[in-house]
Design a protein around this motif. Sequence first.
Motif, PDB file in Angstrom:
ATOM      1  N   LYS A  40      18.328  47.766 -16.929  1.00 44.08           N
ATOM      2  CA  LYS A  40      18.173  46.395 -17.406  1.00 44.08           C
ATOM      3  C   LYS A  40      16.883  46.248 -18.220  1.00 44.08           C
ATOM      4  O   LYS A  40      16.870  45.605 -19.281  1.00 44.08           O
ATOM      5  CB  LYS A  40      18.163  45.423 -16.211  1.00 44.08           C
ATOM      6  CG  LYS A  40      19.511  45.317 -15.505  1.00 44.08           C
ATOM      7  CD  LYS A  40      19.511  44.260 -14.419  1.00 44.08           C
ATOM      8  CE  LYS A  40      18.731  44.676 -13.200  1.00 44.08           C
ATOM      9  NZ  LYS A  40      18.885  43.697 -12.080  1.00 44.08           N
ATOM     10  N   GLU A  41      15.819  46.856 -17.734  1.00 52.50           N
ATOM     11  CA  GLU A  41      14.530  46.708 -18.406  1.00 52.50           C
ATOM     12  C   GLU A  41      14.440  47.486 -19.716  1.00 52.50           C
ATOM     13  O   GLU A  41      13.519  47.274 -20.506  1.00 52.50           O
ATOM     14  CB  GLU A  41      13.414  47.112 -17.447  1.00 52.50           C
ATOM     15  CG  GLU A  41      13.252  46.103 -16.307  1.00 52.50           C
ATOM     16  CD  GLU A  41      12.279  46.554 -15.229  1.00 52.50           C
ATOM     17  OE1 GLU A  41      11.582  47.569 -15.441  1.00 52.50           O
ATOM     18  OE2 GLU A  41      12.225  45.888 -14.178  1.00 52.50           O
ATOM     19  N   LYS A  67      12.963  39.994 -16.144  1.00 54.63           N
ATOM     20  CA  LYS A  67      13.058  40.334 -14.723  1.00 54.63           C
ATOM     21  C   LYS A  67      12.749  39.108 -13.867  1.00 54.63           C
ATOM     22  O   LYS A  67      12.292  38.071 -14.371  1.00 54.63           O
ATOM     23  CB  LYS A  67      12.114  41.479 -14.387  1.00 54.63           C
ATOM     24  CG  LYS A  67      10.650  41.202 -14.663  1.00 54.63           C
ATOM     25  CD  LYS A  67       9.825  42.477 -14.507  1.00 54.63           C
ATOM     26  CE  LYS A  67       8.355  42.206 -14.871  1.00 54.63           C
ATOM     27  NZ  LYS A  67       7.555  43.451 -14.812  1.00 54.63           N
ATOM     28  N   GLU A  82      16.548  36.000 -12.725  1.00 53.52           N
ATOM     29  CA  GLU A  82      16.450  36.957 -13.817  1.00 53.52           C
ATOM     30  C   GLU A  82      17.392  36.487 -14.909  1.00 53.52           C
ATOM     31  O   GLU A  82      18.292  35.678 -14.659  1.00 53.52           O
ATOM     32  CB  GLU A  82      16.772  38.388 -13.352  1.00 53.52           C
ATOM     33  CG  GLU A  82      18.104  38.532 -12.648  1.00 53.52           C
ATOM     34  CD  GLU A  82      18.336  39.941 -12.101  1.00 53.52           C
ATOM     35  OE1 GLU A  82      17.863  40.910 -12.721  1.00 53.52           O
ATOM     36  OE2 GLU A  82      19.026  40.071 -11.060  1.00 53.52           O
ATOM     37  N   TYR A 141      16.185  40.950 -21.835  1.00 54.88           N
ATOM     38  CA  TYR A 141      16.195  40.797 -20.378  1.00 54.88           C
ATOM     39  C   TYR A 141      14.841  40.335 -19.854  1.00 54.88           C
ATOM     40  O   TYR A 141      13.794  40.804 -20.294  1.00 54.88           O
ATOM     41  CB  TYR A 141      16.563  42.136 -19.729  1.00 54.88           C
ATOM     42  CG  TYR A 141      16.438  42.148 -18.216  1.00 54.88           C
ATOM     43  CD1 TYR A 141      17.348  41.445 -17.419  1.00 54.88           C
ATOM     44  CD2 TYR A 141      15.406  42.852 -17.593  1.00 54.88           C
ATOM     45  CE1 TYR A 141      17.223  41.448 -16.039  1.00 54.88           C
ATOM     46  CE2 TYR A 141      15.287  42.870 -16.210  1.00 54.88           C
ATOM     47  CZ  TYR A 141      16.197  42.161 -15.439  1.00 54.88           C
ATOM     48  OH  TYR A 141      16.084  42.160 -14.067  1.00 54.88           O
ATOM     49  N   PHE A 182      23.734  42.285 -13.883  1.00 56.06           N
ATOM     50  CA  PHE A 182      22.595  42.116 -12.984  1.00 56.06           C
ATOM     51  C   PHE A 182      22.628  43.095 -11.818  1.00 56.06           C
ATOM     52  O   PHE A 182      21.590  43.339 -11.181  1.00 56.06           O
ATOM     53  CB  PHE A 182      22.530  40.667 -12.482  1.00 56.06           C
ATOM     54  CG  PHE A 182      22.153  39.686 -13.557  1.00 56.06           C
ATOM     55  CD1 PHE A 182      20.976  39.837 -14.275  1.00 56.06           C
ATOM     56  CD2 PHE A 182      22.974  38.611 -13.857  1.00 56.06           C
ATOM     57  CE1 PHE A 182      20.623  38.936 -15.274  1.00 56.06           C
ATOM     58  CE2 PHE A 182      22.634  37.707 -14.847  1.00 56.06           C
ATOM     59  CZ  PHE A 182      21.458  37.873 -15.558  1.00 56.06           C
ATOM     60  N   ASP A 183      23.795  43.675 -11.555  1.00 56.57           N
ATOM     61  CA  ASP A 183      23.917  44.660 -10.483  1.00 56.57           C
ATOM     62  C   ASP A 183      23.535  46.067 -10.949  1.00 56.57           C
ATOM     63  O   ASP A 183      23.502  47.000 -10.154  1.00 56.57           O
ATOM     64  CB  ASP A 183      25.366  44.660  -9.949  1.00 56.57           C
ATOM     65  CG  ASP A 183      25.472  45.275  -8.564  1.00 56.57           C
ATOM     66  OD1 ASP A 183      24.563  45.042  -7.740  1.00 56.57           O
ATOM     67  OD2 ASP A 183      26.448  46.000  -8.303  1.00 56.57           O
ATOM     68  N   ARG A 184      23.243  46.236 -12.244  1.00 53.71           N
ATOM     69  CA  ARG A 184      22.854  47.547 -12.769  1.00 53.71           C
ATOM     70  C   ARG A 184      21.440  47.903 -12.299  1.00 53.71           C
ATOM     71  O   ARG A 184      20.667  47.026 -11.908  1.00 53.71           O
ATOM     72  CB  ARG A 184      22.896  47.555 -14.302  1.00 53.71           C
ATOM     73  CG  ARG A 184      24.235  47.204 -14.936  1.00 53.71           C
ATOM     74  CD  ARG A 184      25.326  48.157 -14.555  1.00 53.71           C
ATOM     75  NE  ARG A 184      25.001  49.546 -14.898  1.00 53.71           N
ATOM     76  CZ  ARG A 184      25.745  50.580 -14.549  1.00 53.71           C
ATOM     77  NH1 ARG A 184      26.846  50.404 -13.819  1.00 53.71           N
ATOM     78  NH2 ARG A 184      25.397  51.799 -14.915  1.00 53.71           N
ATOM     79  N   PRO A 185      21.060  49.178 -12.352  1.00 51.55           N
ATOM     80  CA  PRO A 185      19.703  49.581 -11.944  1.00 51.55           C
ATOM     81  C   PRO A 185      18.626  48.874 -12.773  1.00 51.55           C
ATOM     82  O   PRO A 185      18.819  48.591 -13.961  1.00 51.55           O
ATOM     83  CB  PRO A 185      19.701  51.092 -12.212  1.00 51.55           C
ATOM     84  CG  PRO A 185      21.141  51.499 -12.189  1.00 51.55           C
ATOM     85  CD  PRO A 185      21.896  50.328 -12.741  1.00 51.55           C
ATOM     86  N   ASN A 186      17.493  48.594 -12.158  1.00 47.50           N
ATOM     87  CA  ASN A 186      16.404  47.888 -12.837  1.00 47.50           C
ATOM     88  C   ASN A 186      15.964  48.592 -14.118  1.00 47.50           C
ATOM     89  O   ASN A 186      15.701  47.952 -15.140  1.00 47.50           O
ATOM     90  CB  ASN A 186      15.201  47.719 -11.908  1.00 47.50           C
ATOM     91  CG  ASN A 186      15.450  46.649 -10.858  1.00 47.50           C
ATOM     92  OD1 ASN A 186      16.282  45.761 -11.032  1.00 47.50           O
ATOM     93  ND2 ASN A 186      14.722  46.733  -9.752  1.00 47.50           N
ATOM     94  N   GLY A 187      15.881  49.910 -14.074  1.00 46.47           N
ATOM     95  CA  GLY A 187      15.445  50.648 -15.257  1.00 46.47           C
ATOM     96  C   GLY A 187      16.373  50.444 -16.430  1.00 46.47           C
ATOM     97  O   GLY A 187      15.931  50.348 -17.582  1.00 46.47           O
ATOM     98  N   SER A 206      14.412  44.857 -22.354  1.00 51.85           N
ATOM     99  CA  SER A 206      13.531  43.750 -22.005  1.00 51.85           C
ATOM    100  C   SER A 206      13.022  43.034 -23.252  1.00 51.85           C
ATOM    101  O   SER A 206      13.067  43.569 -24.365  1.00 51.85           O
ATOM    102  CB  SER A 206      12.347  44.255 -21.180  1.00 51.85           C
ATOM    103  OG  SER A 206      11.526  45.092 -21.970  1.00 51.85           O
TER     104      SER A 206
END
Length: 354
Positions: free
Chosen positions: A86-87, A102, A116, A100, A79-84, A90
């Motif tokens: 993680k997504e 958000k 999330e 994933y 969850f600490d990884r960059p949003n891009g 998705s």
Amino acid sequence: MSEINSLPIIDPLPYLPSSSLLPHVISEVSEIDLAERRKETAVKIHEACRDIGFFYLRVDSYLTKSDMDQALDLGREFFDRPNGEKESISLENSDGVRGYQKLHQNVTQGKADHHEGLDFYAPSPYSPRSPSTPSSSTSNSNGNPRLRPLEGHNQWPIRPEDFQVKLEKWVEKMKILGNAVMHAMADGLGMNQDEWEELDGMVDNSFWVMRVIGYPPLPEGADGISCGEHKDYGCLTLLHADPIPNSLQVLSPFPSPHWIAAHPIDGCIVVNIGEMWEIWTGGLYPATLHRVIHKSPTYRVSIPFFYEPNFKAKVKLLDAAKRKAAEEGKEIKEKEQVEYGQFLLGKVSGNFKY
């Protein structure tokens, strides 16, 4: 909300296969009267399932502290990884339920939850499509034909690098633990060996689900909660979470309905029963409402593992539940038989907003 934690603590050790226990407890198990210990555990589980549907399971004879810490740390690192990043895995890139979600994408009772998540399921329950099967006219964000819910593959993070290997081991451990609890529940209902084997045959290819959930603190004055009140769909939920008090809340029926906090206890996980047990027992074992309200300043990670029936399992009132209810003078009501997979599909279709 009561701050008194009234959930029972139960030791599943008598029902765990000796091969799965930590080395220092194997000799202890072999020296005790296993039948007597099983009887004691089964009675406690029966009472907990009948009276509230939630209990603690002591797992420190089965899981090391390192096992437990490591699982939560992996979730926290993801969850600490960059949003891009993680997504990139998705839900929309698979079958709409694996992958994933958000913040605020998960929905409970029509309202967005403040968390999330990352969801995994047992392998697809469908037969492989033949090359001649027409592709859907709709596509996901990768341009691939859209899959039916639950038809896809799990989307595992690339980072942390050992996420998949270690969490797949967690899945296998939880499946063993879930089956041990099922066996104790069967004994608690007074099932004979044939009845237990029939029930075991309904979960021997469990269509399990695992979620890794990240809860940021609720904003001050926020209108909403971290996860709305709900009952779980299936069989058993085995919840491992960060040791943060007051977040998980359970609706206790006694003496009148009120919320109690299921505070974390070292060396334990929280177990609750789902709607399939309501059907199996005609309501003798209720699926209890629960919710998460996370206001601590610390980011909270939880890993609920759902030990579920087989996808094609036909779930209906058990004869043992009828006998037990009659023995205890409890009223039960036979509910309509369901096929678990179809029941699940009817639920997951409304879980997310896109």
